[in-house]
Design a protein around this motif. Structure first.
Motif, short mmCIF file in Angstrom:
data_model
loop_
_atom_site.label_atom_id
_atom_site.label_comp_id
_atom_site.label_asym_id
_atom_site.label_seq_id
_atom_site.Cartn_x
_atom_site.Cartn_y
_atom_site.Cartn_z
N VAL A 1 8.08 -2.09 2.07
CA VAL A 1 7.30 -1.00 2.66
C VAL A 1 6.64 -0.13 1.59
N ALA A 2 7.40 0.26 0.57
CA ALA A 2 6.84 1.14 -0.47
C ALA A 2 5.66 0.47 -1.18
N ALA A 3 5.84 -0.81 -1.56
CA ALA A 3 4.77 -1.52 -2.25
C ALA A 3 3.56 -1.70 -1.34
N ALA A 4 3.82 -2.01 -0.06
CA ALA A 4 2.72 -2.21 0.88
C ALA A 4 1.98 -0.90 1.15
N GLU A 5 2.70 0.22 1.21
CA GLU A 5 2.05 1.52 1.40
C GLU A 5 1.12 1.82 0.24
N GLU A 6 1.61 1.58 -0.98
CA GLU A 6 0.81 1.89 -2.16
C GLU A 6 -0.45 1.02 -2.21
N ALA A 7 -0.34 -0.21 -1.69
CA ALA A 7 -1.48 -1.13 -1.72
C ALA A 7 -2.37 -0.99 -0.49
N GLY A 8 -2.02 -0.08 0.42
CA GLY A 8 -2.83 0.13 1.61
C GLY A 8 -2.70 -0.98 2.64
N LEU A 9 -1.52 -1.62 2.71
CA LEU A 9 -1.33 -2.76 3.62
C LEU A 9 -0.48 -2.43 4.85
N ILE A 10 0.08 -1.23 4.89
CA ILE A 10 0.94 -0.90 6.04
C ILE A 10 0.12 -0.74 7.32
N ALA A 11 -1.04 -0.10 7.22
CA ALA A 11 -1.87 0.08 8.42
C ALA A 11 -2.26 -1.26 9.05
N PRO A 12 -2.69 -2.28 8.28
CA PRO A 12 -2.97 -3.58 8.90
C PRO A 12 -1.75 -4.20 9.57
N ILE A 13 -0.56 -4.00 8.98
CA ILE A 13 0.66 -4.53 9.60
C ILE A 13 0.91 -3.83 10.93
N ASP A 14 0.75 -2.50 10.95
CA ASP A 14 0.92 -1.73 12.19
C ASP A 14 -0.09 -2.19 13.25
N ASN A 15 -1.33 -2.38 12.82
CA ASN A 15 -2.37 -2.78 13.77
C ASN A 15 -2.02 -4.12 14.44
#
Length: 385
Positions: free
Chosen positions: A196-210
């Protein structure tokens, strides 16, 4: 147990000599007679003694497991006995009897389920575990984890898991929480706290949520096709809440099929929700207007303003069982009543043992979630959008 078994096979070594046989037992083997070898009397006695020793060791192991199971049963009976004593005391004092009797009924229901589990356990006395083992965290660097997340997103391999939210004490499934999990490339999954932390920093959490939200919509459609009325909690991060374009598109999408919205519950952590964000509030109001509900989880400040949450579209608040069970923790019964005045339901999450449940039932908790009621399982594949 009848120990007069036929001789079991193994590795049979015949030594030359005056008709004397030297035998070696190595695991379970076929009858020696099938190999055409005669069994000397001395060899047969030695073999039977070896078998008896093996049986004795096995029986000792079985008795040890049975003793552990009986110890657990005795502990459970002691809990029930304490509950009965509390009822008698309440009746003698003439006060609080109704609540104590209800708590005792709930406890006895839990006890019946526990003994059902014990009876269903293996005859060897295997202990029933309240929840499965968690997967081990893969030995990967942050960069490797991030690569796995990117690959999974590019190939659409984000897995959707569901965990039930149940009514108490009946344990009837009423809702499901949706979780996204990323495959680790080795037939396993990356634990959320590892990426989660690495994905947040890379801007990938929003696509996962979507992706999670649109898959949840497909689950709602499948449930409606079976006339099943069930709600799905969908975790959305602060990054998704700031993605105004996505929220606008999602509202437009739901407006085209408004019957979907009431089955969707956006779950926001207390730390991610900013009641002073006017722009966010407009989008939340738009979602609420078409029937979407909100839930607050990961609550640390339990003195929440129920009236404010109600106005902002919240209908659920989740609190961890461990917090309510602390000696000086929040009063779950008081919090439930206070939230109910504003039409908000309290869900106690992360319930993992029967003992925790017995204590929580004393607080008149009505909804629960945790490994005790069901581990997260892969959702059935949704129909293509």
């Amino acid at each position: 147990m009848d120990l007069r078994w036929p001789i079991l096979g193994g590795t049979v070594l015949a030594a030359a000599g005056a008709g004397a046989g030297v035998w070696e037992l190595e695991g379970a083997i076929g009858p020696a007679a099938a190999a055409g070898v005669g069994v000397a009397a001395l060899g047969g006695v030695a073999l039977e003694m070896a078998l008896r020793r093996k049986d004795i060791v096995g029986l000792r192991g079985e008795l040890t497991q049975v003793r552990r199971t009986l110890d657990q049963a005795n502990t459970d009976l002691a809990l029930a006995k304490d509950g009965m004593i509390a009822v008698h005391q309440a009746l003698a004092d003439g006060g609080g009897a109704k609540r104590q009797i209800k708590a005792m009924v709930d406890e006895m229901a839990v006890m019946q389920r526990q003994f059902g589990q014990l009876q269903a356990a293996n005859v060897r006395g295997q202990r029933v575990t309240p929840f499965p083992k968690r997967p081990a965290v893969p030995d990967m660097s942050p960069a490797e984890v991030l690569d796995k997340v990117r690959d999974a997103l590019a190939e659409g391999r984000i897995d959707l898991f569901l965990q039930p939210v149940v009514t108490l004490p009946q344990r009837q499934r009423r809702y499901y929480e949706c979780f996204s999990r990323v495959p680790d490339g080795a037939n396993g999954l990356l634990p959320a706290d590892s990426y989660v932390a690495a994905a947040e920093e890379a801007g990938l959490i929003a696509p996962i949520d979507n992706l999670l939200l649109f898959r949840a919509v497909q689950l709602v459609r499948r449930a409606r096709a079976r006339n099943a009325h069930v709600g799905f909690f969908c975790n959305v991060s602060r990054h998704t809440l700031k993605d105004r374009d996505f929220l606008a598109d999602f509202i437009e999408f739901l407006e085209e099929d408004p019957e979907l919205a009431p089955s969707l519950i956006f779950e926001i952590s207390q730390g991610d929700w900013d009641p002073g964000d006017a722009e966010l509030q407009r989008y939340m109001e738009g979602l609420t207007a078409i029937g979407v509900r909100f839930s607050m989880d990961r609550v640390e400040d339990f003195e929440v303003d129920g009236a404010l949450l109600r106005r902002r579209g919240f209908r659920f608040v989740k609190g961890a069982a461990s917090a309510f069970l602390l000696e000086n923790g929040p009063d779950a019964h008081r919090m439930k009543r206070r939230l109910a005045l504003d039409g908000i339901e309290l869900i106690v999450e992360k319930v993992e043992t029967e003992r925790e449940l017995v204590e929580l039932l004393e607080f008149d908790v009505a909804l629960g979630q945790g490994y005790l009621f069901g581990e997260p399982k892969v959702a059935p594949e949704a129909d293509a959008a």
